[in-house]
Scaffold this active site. Structure first.
Site, mmCIF file in Angstrom:
data_model
loop_
_atom_site.group_PDB
_atom_site.id
_atom_site.type_symbol
_atom_site.label_atom_id
_atom_site.label_comp_id
_atom_site.label_asym_id
_atom_site.label_seq_id
_atom_site.Cartn_x
_atom_site.Cartn_y
_atom_site.Cartn_z
ATOM 1 N N CYS A 65 0.999 -1.058 -0.247
ATOM 2 C CA CYS A 65 -0.018 0.011 0.007
ATOM 3 C C CYS A 65 1.009 1.427 0.057
ATOM 4 C CB CYS A 65 -0.818 -0.001 1.139
ATOM 5 S SG CYS A 65 -1.830 1.476 1.490
ATOM 6 N N CYS A 91 -1.382 1.770 -2.944
ATOM 7 C CA CYS A 91 -2.504 2.548 -2.713
ATOM 8 C C CYS A 91 -1.861 3.981 -2.832
ATOM 9 C CB CYS A 91 -3.266 2.450 -1.551
ATOM 10 S SG CYS A 91 -3.334 0.654 -1.226
ATOM 11 N N LYS A 151 0.079 5.475 -6.081
ATOM 12 C CA LYS A 151 -0.942 5.367 -7.284
ATOM 13 C C LYS A 151 -1.903 6.546 -6.770
ATOM 14 C CE LYS A 151 -4.687 3.103 -6.369
ATOM 15 N NZ LYS A 151 -5.329 1.577 -5.933
ATOM 16 N N TYR A 179 -9.186 -3.475 -11.572
ATOM 17 C CA TYR A 179 -9.224 -2.327 -11.185
ATOM 18 C C TYR A 179 -7.682 -1.756 -11.146
ATOM 19 C CZ TYR A 179 -6.991 -3.820 -6.644
ATOM 20 O OH TYR A 179 -6.367 -4.535 -5.875
ATOM 21 N N GLU A 203 -7.210 1.795 -13.382
ATOM 22 C CA GLU A 203 -6.743 2.756 -12.818
ATOM 23 C C GLU A 203 -5.612 3.195 -13.359
ATOM 24 O OE1 GLU A 203 -8.078 1.928 -7.965
ATOM 25 O OE2 GLU A 203 -6.276 1.049 -8.799
ATOM 26 N N HIS A 225 -28.231 20.298 -1.090
ATOM 27 C CA HIS A 225 -28.278 20.954 -2.471
ATOM 28 C C HIS A 225 -27.663 22.051 -2.690
ATOM 29 C CE1 HIS A 225 -30.521 21.621 -6.263
ATOM 30 N NE2 HIS A 225 -30.654 22.754 -5.836
ATOM 31 N N GLU A 268 -27.151 14.068 -3.411
ATOM 32 C CA GLU A 268 -28.433 14.288 -3.182
ATOM 33 C C GLU A 268 -29.260 13.269 -3.647
ATOM 34 O OE1 GLU A 268 -30.718 17.895 -4.264
ATOM 35 O OE2 GLU A 268 -28.785 18.559 -5.234
#
Length: 453
Positions: free
Chosen positions: A43, A48, A51, A178, A182, A435, A440
């Site tokens: 990681c 992670c 990246k 992934y 990515e 909002h 939302e």
């Protein structure tokens, strides 16, 4: 029998480091840890963290154009890989230092060398010395693998991508998971011409079909040359280029080829089977619900168990191990309803069941909204986002939440709390909308888009 240590941890990634320092610092155990490479594991050092920093860098590519639509006068003079890489390496050095300091501050003795298992209570270090421990924790992580094809040695993996001397003008990414998707987005954003081959019918297999379909469409719209149903047969060197023979009979040349074709646990040559530790079909360490292996004194956490290969989960497994073994509180790590983010462009955030999984389990209602977000629409971009809830028709519980949008990872973290708590669709409906935001839509979708009986 007396031991050198109460606990010996093999592996200095997130799971191993957390277990080591909590066992030493909170439970008062005498702990040692061995790491043959850099502290921080996949990681922090090659996954992670670097990246995500590259994702941030790549997303600045369109800032000048978007800013102009909002009245700003800006110029884009291009991306400086050398400058970025230097700062990236400095940040990884800093983080590794943090990991080392955490261990030292907790009183953990460290060995900067490879360790392997001799028996239920003994490990052997690379210098030949042996250490004994009442408990051994395996936390060696995993590594990327290349396919068994001619010329595979010419290709890169995710371990190599952060150390390139220069960015390639053209690159082929092989894979549809992934990691492949990515890095396709990252390198495309940084200015490389990206081609991606995937042998399957759609990228991101295992995720919600509608969500991954939108990610695929947006990747193509952003300039990635995605070829589905396509694999490669061989690689060969052609001057400064790499020539690739594809399964569709064509040949292509690229500056670099990047394999994102899977990962395997780091169990090779560790002495595990000889010590009685049972391994699975892919070489993963077989563990029970408490992370205990077939040898009672040996436990395993993180990617080496191939349960769910996520850093936060490895940390939780390490904490549960300490609770169980050193605090007298048997604790199973919770692998249910794990929120996950994929840092594609656009991002995907997901928690719970996909529509396909839920549909196969019983009657469901699907609430879905896809639209152009305000910020990008005003700038003249065609980007679309997706907000989706999968709801059990009988209990009204939200079984799955799927978001494809900028900052989807940030949104799914909070949505994951509600899904984990067992929130119903009516709980979402009772929540007032914020909002104007993209999120939302999660509380304003009143009528199901479709139902499955």
């Amino acid at each position: 029998m007396t031991f050198d240590y109460d606990l010996f941890v093999i592996g200095g990634g997130s799971g191993g480091v957390r277990a080591a320092r909590v066992a030493a610092g909170e439970a008062g155990a005498k702990v040692a840890l061995a790491e043959e490479d850099r502290y921080g594991g996949t990681c922090v050092i090659r996954g992670c963290v670097p990246k995500k920093l590259m994702v941030f860098a790549s997303e600045y590519a369109g800032v000048c154009d978007d800013a102009a639509a909002y009245g700003w006068k800006m110029t884009n003079e291009g991306f400086d890989w050398t400058a970025f890489r230097g700062k990236l390496e400095g940040e990884l050095d800093r983080l590794e230092g943090v990991y080392r300091n955490l261990l030292a501050g907790s009183g953990v003795e460290t060995f900067d060398q490879r360790a392997s298992v001799v028996d239920a209570h003994t490990v052997r270090l690379a210098d030949g010395t042996q250490k004994t421990a009442k408990h051994i924790l395996l936390a060696m992580g995993g590594r990327p693998v290349k396919p068994d094809i001619e010329g595979a040695e010419l290709g890169l993996t995710s371990n190599d991508i952060f150390h390139l001397d220069k960015l390639p003008e053209t690159i082929l990414i092989i894979g549809g998971g992934y990691i492949a998707c990515e890095f396709a987005g990252i390198l495309n954003g940084l200015g490389s011409k990206v081609t991606q081959f995937y042998r399957g019918a759609q990228v991101l297999r295992g995720f919600d079909d509608e969500a991954r379909g939108l990610v695929s469409e947006e990747m193509i719209q952003n300039g990635i040359d995605l070829h589905l149903g396509t694999d490669i047969l061989s690689l060969s060197k052609n001057g400064e280029k790499i020539t690739v023979k594809a399964t569709n009979g064509t040949e292509h040349s690229f500056d670099q080829v990047f394999f994102a074709t899977g990962r395997v646990p780091n169990t090779d040559d560790m002495g595990l089977e000889a010590a009685g530790v049972k391994l699975g079909r892919k070489g993963e360490v077989d563990v029970d619900g408490y992370s205990q292996t077939s040898v009672p004194s040996i436990y395993a956490v993180g990617d080496i168990t191939d349960r769910a290969n996520l850093t936060p989960l490895a940390i939780r497994e390490g904490m549960a191990f300490v609770e169980t073994v050193f605090k007298g509180n048997p604790t199973k790590p919770d692998h249910d309803l794990i929120p996950t983010a994929i840092f594609t462009q656009p991002e995907m955030g997901t928690v719970g069941l996909s529509e396909e999984e839920a549909r196969d389990a019983g009657p469901v209602e699907v609430y879905c909204s896809s639209f152009k977000p305000m910020q990008q629409s005003f700038a003249g971009r065609a980007d679309r986002v997706l907000m989706k809830l999968v709801v059990c028709a009988d209990t009204r519980r939200v079984l799955g939440c799927h978001i494809v949008a900028p900052a989807a990872g940030e949104m799914i973290q909070l949505a994951g709390i509600a899904v984990k708590m067992g929130a119903t669709k009516e709980d979402f409906d009772r929540t007032c909308a914020v909002h104007p935001t993209m999120a939302e839509e999660m509380v304003t979708m009143r009528n199901p888009t479709r139902t499955h009986k």
